[in-house]
Design a protein around this motif. Structure first.
Motif, PDB file in Angstrom:
ATOM      1  N   UNK A  73       0.826  -1.209   0.000  1.00 19.89           N
ATOM      2  CA  UNK A  73       0.000   0.000   0.000  1.00 19.89           C
ATOM      3  C   UNK A  73       0.859   1.258   0.000  1.00 19.89           C
ATOM      4  N   UNK A  74       1.764   1.354   0.953  1.00 22.06           N
ATOM      5  CA  UNK A  74       2.643   2.529   1.073  1.00 22.06           C
ATOM      6  C   UNK A  74       4.104   2.102   0.946  1.00 22.06           C
ATOM      7  N   UNK A  75       4.803   2.005   2.057  1.00 18.23           N
ATOM      8  CA  UNK A  75       6.208   1.621   2.031  1.00 18.23           C
ATOM      9  C   UNK A  75       6.494   0.677   3.197  1.00 18.23           C
ATOM     10  N   UNK A  76       7.555  -0.104   3.053  1.00 19.48           N
ATOM     11  CA  UNK A  76       7.961  -0.986   4.147  1.00 19.48           C
ATOM     12  C   UNK A  76       8.417  -0.149   5.329  1.00 19.48           C
ATOM     13  N   UNK A  77       8.387  -0.734   6.513  1.00 15.94           N
ATOM     14  CA  UNK A  77       8.722  -0.008   7.737  1.00 15.94           C
ATOM     15  C   UNK A  77       9.283  -0.991   8.751  1.00 15.94           C
ATOM     16  N   UNK A  78      10.352  -0.591   9.454  1.00 14.44           N
ATOM     17  CA  UNK A  78      10.916  -1.411  10.524  1.00 14.44           C
ATOM     18  C   UNK A  78      11.209  -0.539  11.741  1.00 14.44           C
ATOM     19  N   UNK A  79      10.856  -1.037  12.901  1.00 11.04           N
ATOM     20  CA  UNK A  79      11.280  -0.384  14.128  1.00 11.04           C
ATOM     21  C   UNK A  79      12.776  -0.596  14.306  1.00 11.04           C
ATOM     22  N   UNK A  80      13.369   0.170  15.204  1.00 10.77           N
ATOM     23  CA  UNK A  80      14.794  -0.026  15.463  1.00 10.77           C
ATOM     24  C   UNK A  80      15.049  -1.429  15.992  1.00 10.77           C
ATOM     25  N   UNK A  81      14.180  -1.911  16.872  1.00 10.11           N
ATOM     26  CA  UNK A  81      14.381  -3.244  17.457  1.00 10.11           C
ATOM     27  C   UNK A  81      14.390  -4.317  16.376  1.00 10.11           C
ATOM     28  N   UNK A  82      13.455  -4.242  15.430  1.00 12.32           N
ATOM     29  CA  UNK A  82      13.399  -5.235  14.363  1.00 12.32           C
ATOM     30  C   UNK A  82      14.624  -5.135  13.452  1.00 12.32           C
ATOM     31  N   UNK A  83      15.019  -3.897  13.129  1.00 13.14           N
ATOM     32  CA  UNK A  83      16.186  -3.716  12.268  1.00 13.14           C
ATOM     33  C   UNK A  83      17.456  -4.187  12.975  1.00 13.14           C
ATOM     34  N   UNK A  84      17.590  -3.852  14.244  1.00 13.61           N
ATOM     35  CA  UNK A  84      18.791  -4.206  14.990  1.00 13.61           C
ATOM     36  C   UNK A  84      18.969  -5.713  15.089  1.00 13.61           C
ATOM     37  N   UNK A  85      17.859  -6.431  15.130  1.00 13.64           N
ATOM     38  CA  UNK A  85      17.944  -7.892  15.201  1.00 13.64           C
ATOM     39  C   UNK A  85      18.643  -8.461  13.973  1.00 13.64           C
ATOM     40  N   UNK A  86      18.466  -7.808  12.845  1.00 19.28           N
ATOM     41  CA  UNK A  86      19.139  -8.249  11.623  1.00 19.28           C
ATOM     42  C   UNK A  86      20.518  -7.646  11.442  1.00 19.28           C
ATOM     43  N   UNK A  87      20.734  -6.472  12.013  1.00 18.25           N
ATOM     44  CA  UNK A  87      22.019  -5.788  11.861  1.00 18.25           C
ATOM     45  C   UNK A  87      23.116  -6.367  12.751  1.00 18.25           C
ATOM     46  N   UNK A  88      22.732  -6.985  13.875  1.00 22.82           N
ATOM     47  CA  UNK A  88      23.722  -7.588  14.769  1.00 22.82           C
ATOM     48  C   UNK A  88      24.669  -6.565  15.366  1.00 22.82           C
ATOM     49  N   UNK A  89      25.967  -6.859  15.320  1.00 17.99           N
ATOM     50  CA  UNK A  89      26.973  -6.008  15.949  1.00 17.99           C
ATOM     51  C   UNK A  89      27.072  -4.624  15.321  1.00 17.99           C
TER      52      UNK A  89
END
Length: 267
Positions: free
Chosen positions: A57-73
């Motif tokens: 519909x619009x654009x994807x969105x991630x909270x910091x917590x969700x993004x950080x889980x994938x970003x790791x260190x």
């Protein structure tokens, strides 16, 4: 607020490992896309809000917590890059004749982006085909293959194209294939039914409409290049341009023909 929303969009829409200028281009494109929708009546899917987190519909969105889980260190460093990109481009929009453009974007293209008219049958002066520099060395999964057995392929096609005549060998189902010089299929006939290349891409869940087909008995294999609808800014292309020293506003003018970058003065 817009700033918080854009943080979530940039986290979700572009790898935080990309160059700072590419992330800035993404932030400005995401802001512009949102303002374009707001200026054109918003979405009937959510009349109570200007934007949502549904990518369809619009654009994807991630909270910091969700993004950080994938970003790791790298989480803290990547979050700092995303925040810097949003803050550095605060208020900056892609404008055509003073109004926000439909700032669509995609992951990667095969040498050239697509004219909007070849994908959606609606021509916009700033969504023209332009050269884009990414290649298989710069883009993970730049080339992909998908194979279907004839029965499976027939089921998918008939569900979407009930009038298609799909008898005999699959090699006879696809005719009148029209392609751009870079190999992107703009249109073809499937079982006697005229279909857009991007429409077939959606039906078969291909990564892009830049594909060729190979037939081996009852198996059909699609060899695909790039990822996405191919219109507007190529994200991997933007990163290559940024690596070459191009600033975010130059990147945006590269992909959105005739547009300028500046503050949107609302009427």
């Amino acid at each position: 607020d817009m700033g918080t929303y854009l943080l979530g969009v940039v986290r979700a829409e572009m790898p935080a490992s990309f160059e700072a200028e590419a992330l800035k281009a993404q932030a400005a494109a995401a802001r512009t896309y949102t303002l374009y929708k707001m200026a054109n009546g918003g979405s009937p899917n959510h009349p109570e809000a200007d934007a949502c987190d549904d990518i369809t519909c619009c654009q994807a969105y991630k909270t910091y917590a969700d993004a950080a889980a994938g970003w790791g260190d790298e989480a803290a460093a990547y979050e700092a890059k995303v925040r810097a990109a949003v803050e550095a481009t605060d208020g900056q929009c892609i404008l055509y004749e003073g109004r926000p453009v439909l700032a669509v974007f995609h992951s990667s293209s095969a040498g050239a982006t697509q004219d909007a008219a070849d994908v959606w049958s609606a021509s916009l002066p700033y969504l023209r085909s332009v050269e884009t520099p990414e290649d298989e060395e710069a883009v993970p999964g730049y080339r992909s293959t998908v194979s279907f057995q004839a029965a499976q392929l027939k089921e998918l096609l008939r569900a979407a194209l009930p009038e298609a005549e799909l008898g005999g060998s699959p090699s006879n189902w696809f005719t009148n294939i029209r392609q751009q010089p870079n190999g992107t299929v703009t249109a073809l006939t499937v079982g006697g039914v005229e279909v857009g290349g991007n429409q077939l891409r959606t039906i078969l869940d291909l990564r892009s409409a830049c594909f060729t087909m190979a037939f081996d008995g009852d198996q059909v294999t699609f060899s695909v290049t790039g990822y996405g609808h191919g219109v507007g800014m190529s994200q991997y292309g933007a990163n290559v341009l940024a690596q070459g020293g191009m600033a975010y506003d130059e990147i945006l003018r590269w992909y959105y023909t005739g547009a300028e970058v500046g503050i949107y003065e609302r009427p």
